[in-house]
Structures are given as C-alpha cells and as structure tokens.
Design an enzyme around this catalytic site. Structure first.
Site, PDB file in Angstrom:
ATOM      1  N   LYS A 118     -19.299   4.806  32.435  1.00 37.59           N
ATOM      2  CA  LYS A 118     -20.292   5.246  31.440  1.00 37.59           C
ATOM      3  C   LYS A 118     -21.390   6.106  32.056  1.00 37.59           C
ATOM      4  O   LYS A 118     -22.000   6.932  31.361  1.00 37.59           O
ATOM      5  CB  LYS A 118     -20.893   4.039  30.705  1.00 37.59           C
ATOM      6  CG  LYS A 118     -19.856   3.097  30.083  1.00 37.59           C
ATOM      7  CD  LYS A 118     -18.898   3.802  29.145  1.00 37.59           C
ATOM      8  CE  LYS A 118     -17.642   2.997  28.888  1.00 37.59           C
ATOM      9  NZ  LYS A 118     -16.538   3.733  28.309  1.00 37.59           N
ATOM     10  N   LYS A 161     -27.286  -1.028  30.736  1.00 38.25           N
ATOM     11  CA  LYS A 161     -25.861  -1.144  30.434  1.00 38.25           C
ATOM     12  C   LYS A 161     -25.052  -1.069  31.721  1.00 38.25           C
ATOM     13  O   LYS A 161     -25.396  -0.306  32.628  1.00 38.25           O
ATOM     14  CB  LYS A 161     -25.418  -0.006  29.514  1.00 38.25           C
ATOM     15  CG  LYS A 161     -26.125   0.038  28.159  1.00 38.25           C
ATOM     16  CD  LYS A 161     -25.606   1.190  27.318  1.00 38.25           C
ATOM     17  CE  LYS A 161     -26.317   1.218  25.968  1.00 38.25           C
ATOM     18  NZ  LYS A 161     -25.813   2.266  25.087  1.00 38.25           N
ATOM     19  N   GLU A 203     -31.594   3.177  29.540  1.00 41.37           N
ATOM     20  CA  GLU A 203     -32.014   4.242  28.631  1.00 41.37           C
ATOM     21  C   GLU A 203     -32.856   3.642  27.516  1.00 41.37           C
ATOM     22  O   GLU A 203     -32.867   2.428  27.306  1.00 41.37           O
ATOM     23  CB  GLU A 203     -30.798   5.009  28.060  1.00 41.37           C
ATOM     24  CG  GLU A 203     -29.874   4.174  27.204  1.00 41.37           C
ATOM     25  CD  GLU A 203     -28.614   4.924  26.759  1.00 41.37           C
ATOM     26  OE1 GLU A 203     -28.239   5.934  27.372  1.00 41.37           O
ATOM     27  OE2 GLU A 203     -28.001   4.468  25.769  1.00 41.37           O
ATOM     28  N   HIS A 211     -23.851   3.859  13.653  1.00 36.29           N
ATOM     29  CA  HIS A 211     -22.803   4.266  14.595  1.00 36.29           C
ATOM     30  C   HIS A 211     -22.005   5.396  13.943  1.00 36.29           C
ATOM     31  O   HIS A 211     -21.296   5.171  12.965  1.00 36.29           O
ATOM     32  CB  HIS A 211     -21.890   3.076  14.916  1.00 36.29           C
ATOM     33  CG  HIS A 211     -20.684   3.426  15.734  1.00 36.29           C
ATOM     34  ND1 HIS A 211     -20.386   2.796  16.919  1.00 36.29           N
ATOM     35  CD2 HIS A 211     -19.705   4.329  15.552  1.00 36.29           C
ATOM     36  CE1 HIS A 211     -19.285   3.328  17.425  1.00 36.29           C
ATOM     37  NE2 HIS A 211     -18.843   4.249  16.602  1.00 36.29           N
ATOM     38  N   ASN A 292     -14.332   7.576  23.688  1.00 35.40           N
ATOM     39  CA  ASN A 292     -13.073   6.832  23.696  1.00 35.40           C
ATOM     40  C   ASN A 292     -11.933   7.822  23.894  1.00 35.40           C
ATOM     41  O   ASN A 292     -11.827   8.806  23.156  1.00 35.40           O
ATOM     42  CB  ASN A 292     -12.879   6.072  22.387  1.00 35.40           C
ATOM     43  CG  ASN A 292     -13.984   5.066  22.176  1.00 35.40           C
ATOM     44  OD1 ASN A 292     -14.386   4.382  23.108  1.00 35.40           O
ATOM     45  ND2 ASN A 292     -14.500   4.983  20.973  1.00 35.40           N
ATOM     46  N   ARG A 294      -8.723   7.371  23.527  1.00 40.73           N
ATOM     47  CA  ARG A 294      -7.482   6.887  22.892  1.00 40.73           C
ATOM     48  C   ARG A 294      -7.458   7.266  21.411  1.00 40.73           C
ATOM     49  O   ARG A 294      -8.458   7.713  20.861  1.00 40.73           O
ATOM     50  CB  ARG A 294      -7.442   5.358  22.998  1.00 40.73           C
ATOM     51  CG  ARG A 294      -8.648   4.740  22.290  1.00 40.73           C
ATOM     52  CD  ARG A 294      -8.579   3.236  22.153  1.00 40.73           C
ATOM     53  NE  ARG A 294      -9.635   2.766  21.261  1.00 40.73           N
ATOM     54  CZ  ARG A 294     -10.887   2.551  21.604  1.00 40.73           C
ATOM     55  NH1 ARG A 294     -11.285   2.760  22.844  1.00 40.73           N
ATOM     56  NH2 ARG A 294     -11.774   2.131  20.709  1.00 40.73           N
TER      57      ARG A 294
HETATM   58  C1  MV4 Z   1     -27.320   1.032  22.283  1.00 41.36           C
HETATM   59  C2  MV4 Z   1     -28.052   0.477  21.208  1.00 41.36           C
HETATM   60  C3  MV4 Z   1     -29.370   0.841  21.101  1.00 41.36           C
HETATM   61  N1  MV4 Z   1     -29.925   1.699  21.980  1.00 41.36           N
HETATM   62  N2  MV4 Z   1     -27.915   1.887  23.120  1.00 41.36           N
HETATM   63  C4  MV4 Z   1     -23.292  -1.385  21.552  1.00 41.36           C
HETATM   64  C5  MV4 Z   1     -21.895  -0.958  21.803  1.00 41.36           C
HETATM   65  C6  MV4 Z   1     -21.982   0.074  22.844  1.00 41.36           C
HETATM   66  N3  MV4 Z   1     -21.000   1.071  22.601  1.00 41.36           N
HETATM   67  C7  MV4 Z   1     -23.363   0.603  22.769  1.00 41.36           C
HETATM   68  N4  MV4 Z   1     -24.098  -0.303  21.930  1.00 41.36           N
HETATM   69  C8  MV4 Z   1     -25.386  -0.093  21.640  1.00 41.36           C
HETATM   70  N5  MV4 Z   1     -26.033   0.771  22.465  1.00 41.36           N
HETATM   71  C9  MV4 Z   1     -29.188   2.205  22.970  1.00 41.36           C
HETATM   72  N6  MV4 Z   1     -29.750   3.051  23.833  1.00 41.36           N
HETATM   73  C10 MV4 Z   1     -27.401  -0.391  20.344  1.00 41.36           C
HETATM   74  C11 MV4 Z   1     -26.061  -0.681  20.553  1.00 41.36           C
HETATM   75  C12 MV4 Z   1     -25.461  -1.590  19.619  1.00 41.36           C
HETATM   76  C13 MV4 Z   1     -24.435  -1.149  18.794  1.00 41.36           C
HETATM   77  C14 MV4 Z   1     -23.960   0.149  18.842  1.00 41.36           C
HETATM   78  C15 MV4 Z   1     -22.945   0.568  18.024  1.00 41.36           C
HETATM   79  C16 MV4 Z   1     -22.396  -0.320  17.139  1.00 41.36           C
HETATM   80  C17 MV4 Z   1     -22.833  -1.634  17.072  1.00 41.36           C
HETATM   81  C18 MV4 Z   1     -23.857  -2.058  17.893  1.00 41.36           C
HETATM   82  C19 MV4 Z   1     -24.312  -3.356  17.805  1.00 41.36           C
HETATM   83  C20 MV4 Z   1     -25.311  -3.783  18.616  1.00 41.36           C
HETATM   84  C21 MV4 Z   1     -25.885  -2.887  19.529  1.00 41.36           C
END
Ligand code: MV4
Length: 448
Positions: A118, A161, A203, A211, A292, A294
């Site tokens: 990542k 992360k 970050e 999303h 992703n 895929r």
């Molecule tokens: C984040 C975020 C808020 N701020 N990054 C969760 C899955 C991963 N792909 C990244 N995720 C998140 N990253 C920042 N800087 C909140 C999430 C997140 C989330 C993101 C997408 C879909 C569902 C989620 C559920 C909880 C937190």
C-alpha cells in the site's frame, strides 16, 4: 483448424460459472478444478474437463499453488483465470503460472506487487497525479521522536495503516498526539504477526467518507479506458452488501476527471487487465486508498451500465487482443444496483450454510441473477457465504431501487437464512434513498 485454447478456472461458486460463460462465448475450452466439498458445483456441468484438487479446506485446495499448476499441466491448460479471492492477488502465483509457460489472466506479477504494497501503491498514485490524502512520505521511521513529529505535522485524527494490509485489515485511528507512540507500536506488532512485515504509513483520517471506485481495463497495446464508477458504501465490517453505478449525487464531470486520472495511472505503471481504483469521497473530494488488481465481485453493475462484458474483455486482453472500444465509445446509461445475497443470518451475520430446499430466482426486464445455486444444493461451510448476486438495471436510480425491491421480493430461497431481509430494509431506508450513505451508516444502525 487450430486447437481451441483452454482456460483453467482456479475458483468456485458464482464467479467460476461467470468465467465459464465468458469462455464458452469466446470459443475457449474450460477446465474446472474443485475441492472434495465442491464436486456438485454448477459450473462443473459446463466445463470441458474437471479435476478434484484436494480436501475441502481452501488452504489445501484453492490456495495450493502446486495443486493448481499440476492440474493445469495434467489438463493441458493454456491460461489460468484466478477469479477473485483465493490466489487472485498473489504475485508469486502469477509468476509461477507464467514460469510454467501459461498465461495468467491478470496484470503482471510486478504490478501486482507494486499495488499490493500500500505504501508503494500510494507513492505511484501521487506520482501519476491521482489525488491522495496528506500523510507520511513512505513508511513511518523507527525513531519514535521522528514518528511523533510526522504525525503532528499531518494533524489529528489520523489513521495508521499496514503497508501489507488492505481491505480494512491492519488499520488504527489515532485521535490525539498523546496516542501516537502507543498506537504505532501496537499496529506494528499486529502487522508483523498478521503479514510478516511491520511497515506502516500514516495519513489524515476521514470521519464519514463514501467508498467510490473506478473500473479500468487496459490492453497490451497501450490502450486503457475507465468504465464508470461504483458506490460501495453499504458495508458491514468491510463486507459490501449493496453496490451501485453510477454513484448518486456526484457530478458526472468530477467522476470523468477522476476516471481520466486513473487511466493516466494505468499507463504510468504499465497496468494490463481489469483493475479497480478505490477512493474515499468526502466534501466533494476523492482520495485514493487502494488498487485492486483483480476482477471484482461487483463488476456486474458496471457491465449493466456500460454494456461491456468485462470478463470477456479481461480474457481478450490477456490473449494480447486490443480493446474492442475506445473511451469515446463508452456511453454509460441508466442506473444499476447489485445485492450480494449471502447465506447468513441477516441480523447477526453468522454464516448459515446448509441445504437449499427452494430456489426461484427473480427475472423480468432489467433483472440479472448471477448464482451457482440450485434446489437441493448444499452450501458448504468451508468458504465465503456469497450464494447469489442479484443485479438490476433501470433508467434512473429510483427505477433501479424499485426493480431491486420487486426482484428481492420475487426471489425465493428456502432452507437457509439469507441477507435479503436486511437488503430490503436498507433499500427503503431514508438515508439510502437520499444518497447520504457513508461507509459507517450500516454499522451505526442508520439504514433501518
Ligand atoms: C480510511 C478511512 C478514513 N480515512 N482512510 C477501510 C478499508 C480500507 N480499504 C481503507 N479503509 C478506510 N480507510 C482514511 N484516511 C476509512 C476507512 C474505512 C472504510 C473504507 C471503505 C469502506 C469501508 C470502511 C469502513 C471503515 C473504515
């Protein structure tokens, strides 16, 4: 007459059937591999050759690279389609497939590695002009003092992360400066145990994002296009429940600008195949989170709006064929929604495998059911609980919601619990209808 090429499908369930359908359409032969628990999978009725590759446990069958490669050799495969999950994003497997002289249906192992990490993925996106959140420049250093300084500069709340994480694994929100050292130490420890790698990045944390993701496809001739965006905000604990295309309430111009940046990034990193750029969307801004590499579960909503058979195009570009369309040819129309129907208790989300005693899939105009189940089929307990994807297409979002509610109502699945009752509630919830769903809405109980 040249011998038709043979595709080994290294997957199971609905996606294996989806891949068989694309292969048959293209005149390609298919090889189905299955575990001892999966001899009765529907797609095995349509493959040219089938082979059992091991016990029920995925670790001893669908995840065992040697077994799949042996099957490929034994059945004279030319190509391997990994589907989603299992080995689909494993660069070592992609490399092993190519080393065996076969075509891996997916991007190069090099690009999979670049996006699988990542930190390097985010650095590549920044370099390509894809919008990202302000954060650490690469991995956090070993020095606690330096880490504290970097985090203070980003500001709070922030999120750390795991570079090897993704899909919601290995993340920690840091609310205040006082929590940095402890949270980072814990997250590093966790990451080391879970992924064998302790690298973290930090970050700015977005509190209530949506999303949004962009579907792309690129061929081996330097052509890349984006096929529209999807909103996948209706999730529970990182498991998507409902997806739609296009996202509601976001100016088409903003999405088009983002799509163009994703195409630019594909060209910059040498991406070939289908791919998805994931973004968070808050206050009118997109921020890249992951790519992703895929085919995704939710690809059908993009197929419905774009009219493009994504799996067929994916296989075609792997064969070295040029994309059969340009960006100008793509005209996304109408609105599509997908419900992932899982064999789960709709309230507790506990898996609920067992025998299907009744199966009536919904039909009618603008209704598509991607499913491998049938009456008397026994959903095994060993794998993901997805048993069907119900996809609808309508002229407008309101049309699509109406069609989905009617189709969910028409669908009859007997013998096991499914997520359908929950999806019916969400589709009628005020927050869903008004398009104000964030990734936290379902977990917060706002979609009842
Ligand atoms: C984040 C975020 C808020 N701020 N990054 C969760 C899955 C991963 N792909 C990244 N995720 C998140 N990253 C920042 N800087 C909140 C999430 C997140 C989330 C993101 C997408 C879909 C569902 C989620 C559920 C909880 C937190």
């Amino acid at each position: 007459m040249t011998k038709p090429l043979r595709v080994l499908i290294a997957n199971r369930g609905e996606i294996a059937l989806r891949i068989v359908r694309a292969c048959r359409l293209m005149g390609l032969e298919t090889i189905g591999v299955y575990s001892e628990a999966d001899a009765d999978l529907a797609h095995l009725n349509y493959v040219d050759t089938k082979l059992c590759i091991g016990p029920a446990s995925a670790a001893q069958s669908y995840l065992k690279q040697e077994r799949i490669l042996n099957a490929a050799k034994l059945c004279q495969a030319d190509m391997v389609h990994p589907g989603y999950g299992f080995l689909s994003e494993n660069p070592d497997f992609a490399e092993a497939v190519e080393r065996a002289g076969l075509v891996f249906i997916g991007p190069s192992a090099h690009v999979m590695r670049l996006m699988g990490d990542k930190i390097s993925a985010k650095q590549e996106m920044i370099a390509a002009g894809v919008p990202c959140l302000p954060g650490s420049d690469g991995a956090l250093p070993d020095s606690p003092e330096e880490t504290q300084r970097i985090c203070d500069a980003i500001g709070y709340p922030l999120i750390v992360k795991a570079s090897a994480g993704g899909g919601g694994r290995g993340m920690r929100v840091v609310e205040t400066a006082a929590d940095v050292i402890g949270s980072v130490a814990n997250a590093q420890q966790e990451s080391l145990i879970a992924f064998g790698k302790k690298d973290l990045y930090a970050e700015r944390f977005l509190k209530s994002p949506r999303h949004i993701e962009i579907q792309v496809i690129a061929d081996q001739h330097g052509n890349a296009v984006w096929l529209g965006a999807r909103d996948c905000s209706v999730q529970r604990r990182h498991q998507k429940l409902i997806e739609e295309a296009p996202p509601s309430g976001i100016p088409a111009q903003d999405i088009a600008e983002l799509g163009a940046k994703c195409v630019q990034a594909c060209k910059k990193i040498g991406y070939i195949g289908v791919g998805t750029f994931e973004f968070l969307y808050e206050d009118g801004l997109f921020c890249f989170i992951e790519m992703n590499t895929r085919l995704q579960v939710e690809h059908p909503v993009t197929e419905m709006t774009s009219g493009i058979d994504i799996v067929r195009e994916q296989i075609a570009v792997s064969l070295g064929r040029p994309l059969s369309f340009t960006q100008e040819d793509i005209n996304c129309a109408g609105h599509s929604i997908e419900c992932r129907i899982n064999a789960e208790d709709p309230d507790t989300f506990m898996p609920n495998p067992g025998k299907i005693t009744q199966w009536w899939p919904a039909g009618g105009p603008g209704v598509r059911m991607d499913s491998h189940i049938y009456e008397s089929y026994v959903v095994p307990p060993h794998y993901d609980s997805l048993i069907a994807k119900l996809i609808v297409h309508g002229c407008t979002r309101e049309d699509a919601i109406e069609r989905m509610l009617a189709a969910l109502d028409e669908t009859r699945i007997g013998g096991i619990c499914t997520t359908i009752p929950l999806q019916k509630r969400v589709l009628q919830a005020e927050a869903f209808l008004s398009g104000s769903v964030t990734v936290h809405s379902l977990d917060k109980g706002l979609l009842k």
